[in-house]
Structures are given as C-alpha cells and as structure tokens.
Design a protein around this motif. Structure first.
Motif, PDB file in Angstrom:
ATOM      1  N   ALA A 166       0.765 -10.223  -3.539  1.00 47.76           N
ATOM      2  CA  ALA A 166      -0.415 -10.028  -3.940  1.00 47.76           C
ATOM      3  C   ALA A 166      -1.530 -10.114  -3.211  1.00 47.76           C
ATOM      4  O   ALA A 166      -2.623  -9.296  -3.356  1.00 47.76           O
ATOM      5  N   MET A 167      -1.531 -10.303  -1.775  1.00 46.10           N
ATOM      6  CA  MET A 167      -2.315 -10.155  -0.857  1.00 46.10           C
ATOM      7  C   MET A 167      -2.570  -8.796  -0.622  1.00 46.10           C
ATOM      8  O   MET A 167      -3.514  -8.282  -0.175  1.00 46.10           O
ATOM      9  N   PHE A 168      -1.224  -8.024  -0.454  1.00 46.77           N
ATOM     10  CA  PHE A 168      -1.367  -6.616  -0.274  1.00 46.77           C
ATOM     11  C   PHE A 168      -1.981  -5.934  -1.401  1.00 46.77           C
ATOM     12  O   PHE A 168      -2.796  -4.737  -1.365  1.00 46.77           O
ATOM     13  N   TYR A 169      -1.669  -6.399  -2.574  1.00 46.59           N
ATOM     14  CA  TYR A 169      -2.054  -5.601  -3.749  1.00 46.59           C
ATOM     15  C   TYR A 169      -3.733  -5.764  -3.997  1.00 46.59           C
ATOM     16  O   TYR A 169      -4.611  -4.886  -4.467  1.00 46.59           O
ATOM     17  N   ALA A 170      -4.285  -7.023  -3.552  1.00 46.63           N
ATOM     18  CA  ALA A 170      -5.723  -6.974  -3.604  1.00 46.63           C
ATOM     19  C   ALA A 170      -6.439  -5.947  -2.757  1.00 46.63           C
ATOM     20  O   ALA A 170      -7.402  -5.451  -3.293  1.00 46.63           O
ATOM     21  N   TYR A 171      -5.673  -5.662  -1.440  1.00 47.66           N
ATOM     22  CA  TYR A 171      -6.575  -4.438  -0.802  1.00 47.66           C
ATOM     23  C   TYR A 171      -6.045  -3.184  -1.597  1.00 47.66           C
ATOM     24  O   TYR A 171      -6.989  -2.250  -1.550  1.00 47.66           O
ATOM     25  N   ASN A 172      -4.945  -3.027  -2.077  1.00 49.72           N
ATOM     26  CA  ASN A 172      -4.643  -1.775  -2.895  1.00 49.72           C
ATOM     27  C   ASN A 172      -5.491  -1.459  -3.855  1.00 49.72           C
ATOM     28  O   ASN A 172      -5.829  -0.442  -4.379  1.00 49.72           O
ATOM     29  N   ILE A 173      -5.996  -2.706  -4.600  1.00 49.16           N
ATOM     30  CA  ILE A 173      -6.912  -2.359  -5.684  1.00 49.16           C
ATOM     31  C   ILE A 173      -8.213  -1.668  -5.016  1.00 49.16           C
ATOM     32  O   ILE A 173      -8.780  -0.909  -5.934  1.00 49.16           O
ATOM     33  N   ILE A 174      -8.774  -2.223  -3.981  1.00 49.00           N
ATOM     34  CA  ILE A 174      -9.853  -1.660  -3.219  1.00 49.00           C
ATOM     35  C   ILE A 174      -9.570  -0.212  -2.861  1.00 49.00           C
ATOM     36  O   ILE A 174     -10.541   0.947  -3.157  1.00 49.00           O
ATOM     37  N   LEU A 175      -8.468   0.136  -2.241  1.00 47.64           N
ATOM     38  CA  LEU A 175      -8.125   1.282  -1.834  1.00 47.64           C
ATOM     39  C   LEU A 175      -8.095   2.316  -3.162  1.00 47.64           C
ATOM     40  O   LEU A 175      -8.398   3.383  -3.051  1.00 47.64           O
ATOM     41  N   MET A 176      -7.709   1.848  -4.213  1.00 46.19           N
ATOM     42  CA  MET A 176      -7.588   2.628  -5.500  1.00 46.19           C
ATOM     43  C   MET A 176      -8.681   3.118  -6.032  1.00 46.19           C
ATOM     44  O   MET A 176      -9.192   4.256  -6.186  1.00 46.19           O
ATOM     45  N   ARG A 177     -10.032   2.158  -5.713  1.00 50.19           N
ATOM     46  CA  ARG A 177     -11.387   2.681  -6.104  1.00 50.19           C
ATOM     47  C   ARG A 177     -11.617   3.790  -5.181  1.00 50.19           C
ATOM     48  O   ARG A 177     -12.266   4.845  -5.577  1.00 50.19           O
ATOM     49  N   GLN A 178     -11.440   3.518  -3.766  1.00 46.50           N
ATOM     50  CA  GLN A 178     -11.909   4.567  -2.802  1.00 46.50           C
ATOM     51  C   GLN A 178     -11.213   6.025  -3.040  1.00 46.50           C
ATOM     52  O   GLN A 178     -11.770   6.911  -2.964  1.00 46.50           O
ATOM     53  N   GLN A 179      -9.983   5.922  -3.240  1.00 50.35           N
ATOM     54  CA  GLN A 179      -9.010   7.138  -3.606  1.00 50.35           C
ATOM     55  C   GLN A 179      -9.670   7.882  -4.746  1.00 50.35           C
ATOM     56  O   GLN A 179      -9.510   8.969  -4.765  1.00 50.35           O
ATOM     57  N   ALA A 180      -9.938   6.915  -5.850  1.00 51.71           N
ATOM     58  CA  ALA A 180      -9.978   7.825  -6.851  1.00 51.71           C
ATOM     59  C   ALA A 180     -11.559   8.607  -6.847  1.00 51.71           C
ATOM     60  O   ALA A 180     -11.633   9.321  -7.663  1.00 51.71           O
ATOM     61  N   GLN A 181     -12.377   8.266  -5.842  1.00 48.21           N
ATOM     62  CA  GLN A 181     -13.717   8.775  -5.848  1.00 48.21           C
ATOM     63  C   GLN A 181     -13.463  10.033  -5.207  1.00 48.21           C
ATOM     64  O   GLN A 181     -14.397  10.864  -5.097  1.00 48.21           O
ATOM     65  N   VAL A 182     -12.373  10.387  -4.387  1.00 46.74           N
ATOM     66  CA  VAL A 182     -11.990  11.456  -3.444  1.00 46.74           C
ATOM     67  C   VAL A 182     -10.998  12.374  -3.802  1.00 46.74           C
ATOM     68  O   VAL A 182     -10.932  13.644  -3.532  1.00 46.74           O
ATOM     69  N   ALA A 183     -10.314  11.886  -4.661  1.00 49.25           N
ATOM     70  CA  ALA A 183      -9.079  12.789  -5.124  1.00 49.25           C
ATOM     71  C   ALA A 183      -8.782  12.690  -6.693  1.00 49.25           C
ATOM     72  O   ALA A 183      -9.256  11.804  -7.247  1.00 49.25           O
ATOM     73  N   LYS A 184      -7.888  13.733  -7.066  1.00 49.61           N
ATOM     74  CA  LYS A 184      -7.642  13.979  -8.755  1.00 49.61           C
ATOM     75  C   LYS A 184      -6.406  13.051  -8.885  1.00 49.61           C
ATOM     76  O   LYS A 184      -5.519  12.792  -8.027  1.00 49.61           O
ATOM     77  N   PRO A 185      -6.520  12.446 -10.072  1.00 52.72           N
ATOM     78  CA  PRO A 185      -5.318  11.694 -10.415  1.00 52.72           C
ATOM     79  C   PRO A 185      -4.078  12.091 -10.065  1.00 52.72           C
ATOM     80  O   PRO A 185      -2.931  11.616  -9.714  1.00 52.72           O
ATOM     81  N   LEU A 186      -3.602  13.464 -10.457  1.00 57.68           N
ATOM     82  CA  LEU A 186      -2.249  14.197 -10.106  1.00 57.68           C
ATOM     83  C   LEU A 186      -2.029  14.269  -8.578  1.00 57.68           C
ATOM     84  O   LEU A 186      -0.935  13.752  -8.120  1.00 57.68           O
ATOM     85  N   GLU A 187      -2.818  14.291  -7.992  1.00 53.19           N
ATOM     86  CA  GLU A 187      -2.769  14.393  -6.345  1.00 53.19           C
ATOM     87  C   GLU A 187      -2.549  12.652  -5.775  1.00 53.19           C
ATOM     88  O   GLU A 187      -1.770  12.470  -5.157  1.00 53.19           O
ATOM     89  N   ILE A 188      -3.362  11.966  -6.455  1.00 51.93           N
ATOM     90  CA  ILE A 188      -3.005  10.319  -5.986  1.00 51.93           C
ATOM     91  C   ILE A 188      -1.726  10.007  -6.341  1.00 51.93           C
ATOM     92  O   ILE A 188      -0.859   9.401  -5.745  1.00 51.93           O
ATOM     93  N   ALA A 189      -1.133  10.394  -7.929  1.00 51.34           N
ATOM     94  CA  ALA A 189       0.083  10.172  -8.092  1.00 51.34           C
ATOM     95  C   ALA A 189       1.311  10.753  -7.361  1.00 51.34           C
ATOM     96  O   ALA A 189       2.361   9.959  -6.947  1.00 51.34           O
ATOM     97  N   PHE A 190       1.187  11.781  -6.784  1.00 51.08           N
ATOM     98  CA  PHE A 190       2.035  12.614  -6.084  1.00 51.08           C
ATOM     99  C   PHE A 190       2.089  12.008  -4.813  1.00 51.08           C
ATOM    100  O   PHE A 190       3.107  11.475  -4.524  1.00 51.08           O
ATOM    101  N   PHE A 191       0.905  11.939  -3.996  1.00 50.78           N
ATOM    102  CA  PHE A 191       1.168  11.254  -2.686  1.00 50.78           C
ATOM    103  C   PHE A 191       1.483   9.989  -2.710  1.00 50.78           C
ATOM    104  O   PHE A 191       2.029   9.349  -1.888  1.00 50.78           O
ATOM    105  N   GLN A 192       0.983   9.051  -3.455  1.00 55.01           N
ATOM    106  CA  GLN A 192       1.396   7.624  -3.605  1.00 55.01           C
ATOM    107  C   GLN A 192       3.127   7.607  -3.746  1.00 55.01           C
ATOM    108  O   GLN A 192       3.776   6.771  -2.787  1.00 55.01           O
TER     109      GLN A 192
END
Length: 301
Positions: A166-192
């Motif tokens: 959960a500690m890592f996932y808290a940071y993951n939520i923030i990264l999700m927001r940053q990532q979503a502002q600069v990349a398309k959903p398909l790109e995010i899902a693939f690279f993840q």
C-alpha cells in the motif's frame, strides 16, 4: 499543450475510474486464484507477459511511437514501483481473505492525498480530506471485524506484506496522474505490462515455471482485465485531479466482499457491511466536488 479550466463536473471521470477499479477487483480475484495455484511470482510474471504481448499489438496497431525521454522516465519509474507493489500484494493476498487484503490496501488513497499536495502541488480541499478520512474510518471498522477471526501467523505475514504494498501504491496513484497527462492510455497500459515483465524477467531463471494448461485461461483473463483497468484509470486520471479520484479506490472493497464470498467462500461479517457503507458514503460525498482547472489533454488522448 494548453491549459484551460474544465467546466464539466468530475462525474464522468469518477464513473470511469470506478469501472476501472471494478475490473481491477475482478483481476485481484483471478490473481489470488493463480497465486494459490502457481505462486505469486509466476502469476504476476505470466499475466504481465501476456498483457505486454496483447498491449504491444494494440499499441502498434494504433500507430504508437516510442515516447520522449521524460515520458519514458515516468513509465520506467511506475513500472519499477508496480513490480514491488504487485509481488508484495499478491503474495499477501494468497494468505488473507480477499476482503481483508483489499481493506488493508485502502491506506494507499489516504497517503496519496497528501502526496498529491507534496508532489503535484494540488490544493487539498476540506471535502476531499473529510471523504478520505471517513472512508478510512470505514476501513478500520472492517479491520475490527476481521480481527475477530483467528487467521494464524501466515495471515499476519500476508497483512504486513499488503501494508508494505500500500505504501508503494500511494506513490503509484500520483505517478498515474502524472503519466496520464503526458501519454495515451494504450501507451500507458503497454509499457506498464512490458516494464513489469522485464523486472520479473531478472528472476525467471530461478523462479519461472510455465503455467499448467488449466491455468492458462486465468493468465489470459488476468492480462485482459489488468489492461482494461489501466486504460480506464489512465483516461480518468487525465481528466481529474488525484485528490478527487483517490476515494474511488474504496469501491474495490464492495467487489472484494462479493468475489470473496462467491469465489472463495469467505464469510462476510456485519461490521464489514457497516464499513463498506461508510466507504460508499465517502465516495459519493467526494464525487460531488468539481475539479480545479486541469491540463487540456484531449488532443493528446
């Protein structure tokens, strides 16, 4: 990329994020089954490998291009964080009831609210803080219900692993927001999926074992569910601030109760229902708030 005020409410991003959490919750149940059947490492490794293959074809088919250096840096950081988060969570989930595991993971959105202020410089509203605190109080009620059961030392180890995740996932939520502002959903899902696969590939010579034929359907289902969830969550986080979508994570408990009872025959206690009702109330309260101005990412998505 221009910036303008978004005049619409957060209702649509909130609903899309809720659908993403629903898919993720079903994936959790599939992964718990796989972790029990083939081990947490193999469940995560083969699911992400299948997801990378499926996502890569979809991304390339949509005309995907290699991301810029700064965007790739975010992909790499989130992929590495997700690798640690996943192994801790699914290892722990194999040792505790599904509802308890998801409930323990709910500390992440609460931490994410304050990380959003620290990292993303978001203004935290009183409504968002109250909603998350009330939702977290619901989690405490659920844990009180789970404490009545004697689950043994393995369950304690599993619970500690999930809290670490959960500690890592808290940071993951923030990264999700940053990532979503600069990349398309398909790109995010693939690279993840691809980056998590590469991280787990380092241990493959020692731990990897091809799943038996009867578990291949579960591996494929887990990959599709995870891919769909990432797509939906990426779309939602591109259109609303993390502080307003973080409480959506609490809806996962409702799915965990249903799936735990139907798939794993795990009992549901009365206090668990009370806690779930508190969580739903917190989510509905948070959803009434309109977002602050956000980046206009429609052209990028």
């Amino acid at each position: 990329m221009s910036t303008r005020a978004n005049p619409s409410s957060i209702a649509l991003p909130f609903l899309v994020a809720t659908a993403g959490i629903a898919l993720f919750s079903v994936m959790d149940a599939v992964m718990k089954h796989l972790a029990l059947a083939i081990g947490a490492y193999n469940a995560i490794f083969w699911r992400n490998l299948a997801g990378a293959a499926f996502g890569g074809l979809a991304w390339l088919g949509a005309g995907g291009r290699w991301p810029a250096r700064e965007v790739m840096r975010i992909h790499l950081i989130r992929g590495a964080i997700s690798s640690v988060m996943a192994i801790l969570f699914f290892w722990g989930l194999a040792r505790v009831p599904l509802a308890q595991g998801v409930a323990l993971a709910f500390v992440a959105p609460l931490i994410a609210l304050y990380l959003a202020a620290l990292i993303l410089k978001e203004q935290i509203s009183r409504r968002a803080v109250f909603a998350s605190l009330f939702g977290f109080a619901g989690v405490l009620v659920i844990l009180a219900a789970q404490a009545e059961a004697d689950l043994g030392p393995e369950a304690l180890k599993g619970s500690l692993a999930i809290l670490g995740s959960a500690m890592f996932y808290a940071y993951n939520i923030i990264l999700m927001r940053q990532q979503a502002q600069v990349a398309k959903p398909l790109e995010i899902a693939f690279f993840q999926s691809a980056i998590v696969s590469l991280c787990f590939l380092t241990a493959a010579p020692f731990l990897a074992a091809f799943p038996p034929a009867e578990e291949l359907g579960g591996v494929f289902a887990g990959a599709v569910l995870a891919f769909g969830s990432l797509m939906l969550l990426s779309w939602a986080y591109a259109r609303a601030e993390a502080q307003y979508l973080a409480p959506v994570e609490y809806t996962a408990f409702i799915w965990a109760v249903l799936l735990g009872a139907l798939v794993f025959a795990e009992p549901v206690r009365p206090l668990t229902i009370v806690g779930a009702a508190m969580i739903v109330a917190a989510c509905l309260f948070a959803a009434r708030k309109r977002p602050a101005p956000v980046a206009d990412v429609e052209a990028a998505l």
